[in-house]
Write a protein that holds these residues in place. Sequence first.
Motif, PDB file in Angstrom:
ATOM      1  N   ILE A  27       0.832  -1.200   0.000  1.00  8.22           N
ATOM      2  CA  ILE A  27       0.000   0.000   0.000  1.00  8.22           C
ATOM      3  C   ILE A  27       0.868   1.252   0.000  1.00  8.22           C
ATOM      4  O   ILE A  27       2.057   1.204   0.319  1.00  8.22           O
ATOM      5  N   THR A  28       0.247   2.353  -0.378  1.00  7.04           N
ATOM      6  CA  THR A  28       0.882   3.666  -0.302  1.00  7.04           C
ATOM      7  C   THR A  28       0.050   4.524   0.632  1.00  7.04           C
ATOM      8  O   THR A  28      -1.153   4.658   0.442  1.00  7.04           O
ATOM      9  N   THR A  41       2.581  17.082   1.695  1.00 11.96           N
ATOM     10  CA  THR A  41       2.144  15.697   1.711  1.00 11.96           C
ATOM     11  C   THR A  41       3.320  14.802   1.349  1.00 11.96           C
ATOM     12  O   THR A  41       4.036  15.064   0.385  1.00 11.96           O
ATOM     13  N   GLN A  42       3.502  13.768   2.141  1.00 15.10           N
ATOM     14  CA  GLN A  42       4.562  12.799   1.894  1.00 15.10           C
ATOM     15  C   GLN A  42       3.921  11.424   1.797  1.00 15.10           C
ATOM     16  O   GLN A  42       2.854  11.195   2.368  1.00 15.10           O
ATOM     17  N   PHE A  43       4.538  10.512   1.088  1.00 13.08           N
ATOM     18  CA  PHE A  43       3.968   9.172   1.007  1.00 13.08           C
ATOM     19  C   PHE A  43       4.971   8.131   1.482  1.00 13.08           C
ATOM     20  O   PHE A  43       6.176   8.369   1.498  1.00 13.08           O
ATOM     21  N   PHE A  44       4.446   7.002   1.900  1.00 12.80           N
ATOM     22  CA  PHE A  44       5.245   5.881   2.388  1.00 12.80           C
ATOM     23  C   PHE A  44       4.666   4.633   1.744  1.00 12.80           C
ATOM     24  O   PHE A  44       3.520   4.283   1.991  1.00 12.80           O
ATOM     25  N   LYS A  45       5.449   3.988   0.883  1.00 15.68           N
ATOM     26  CA  LYS A  45       4.955   2.821   0.149  1.00 15.68           C
ATOM     27  C   LYS A  45       5.705   1.590   0.625  1.00 15.68           C
ATOM     28  O   LYS A  45       6.939   1.576   0.637  1.00 15.68           O
ATOM     29  N   PHE A  60      -1.482   0.030  12.043  1.00 11.89           N
ATOM     30  CA  PHE A  60      -0.917  -0.900  11.071  1.00 11.89           C
ATOM     31  C   PHE A  60       0.543  -0.548  10.854  1.00 11.89           C
ATOM     32  O   PHE A  60       0.950   0.608  10.971  1.00 11.89           O
ATOM     33  N   THR A  61       1.342  -1.570  10.571  1.00 10.35           N
ATOM     34  CA  THR A  61       2.778  -1.419  10.393  1.00 10.35           C
ATOM     35  C   THR A  61       3.125  -1.676   8.937  1.00 10.35           C
ATOM     36  O   THR A  61       2.690  -2.668   8.366  1.00 10.35           O
ATOM     37  N   ILE A  62       3.912  -0.792   8.358  1.00 12.21           N
ATOM     38  CA  ILE A  62       4.350  -0.934   6.983  1.00 12.21           C
ATOM     39  C   ILE A  62       5.872  -1.035   6.960  1.00 12.21           C
ATOM     40  O   ILE A  62       6.551  -0.328   7.697  1.00 12.21           O
ATOM     41  N   ARG A  63       6.373  -1.916   6.099  1.00 13.53           N
ATOM     42  CA  ARG A  63       7.813  -2.091   5.950  1.00 13.53           C
ATOM     43  C   ARG A  63       8.205  -1.849   4.498  1.00 13.53           C
ATOM     44  O   ARG A  63       7.555  -2.329   3.582  1.00 13.53           O
ATOM     45  N   LYS A  64       9.273  -1.074   4.303  1.00 14.47           N
ATOM     46  CA  LYS A  64       9.812  -0.877   2.959  1.00 14.47           C
ATOM     47  C   LYS A  64      11.327  -0.981   3.030  1.00 14.47           C
ATOM     48  O   LYS A  64      11.927  -0.859   4.103  1.00 14.47           O
TER      49      LYS A  64
END
Length: 116
Positions: A27-28, A41-45, A60-64
């Motif tokens: 997800i982004t 605005t910044q994004f994290f994908k 929720f946890t996101i890993r990149k």
Amino acid sequence: MANLVDFVNNEYVAKKDFPEFGAGDTITVYYEIKEGEKTRTQFFKGVVIQRRGTGVTETFTIRKMSGSVGVERIFPINLPALQKVEINKRGSVRRARIFYFRELTGKKARIKDKRR
């Protein structure tokens, strides 16, 4: 006391309508950052590692991967700075929390696409 907390959460906390996503999905997340008086605005994908909690306290946890370094970020689902969540890919995993994904590198770190 629990009834009072539930009442306040249901009445006064604004619910955001994000699409359904789970562990294994890519997800982004677009969120707002304040720098002095300016906002941008910044994004994290990345890949969703886990969803945790219920209701207002859900996170929720996101890993990149940033270069060769893994970066994880935890977002509360009701964070006022969150603007939108886009689902890029649906992943097929067998667990709700895929912490084993942290140790995988290269081709082993691929997640199968979910069949539609």
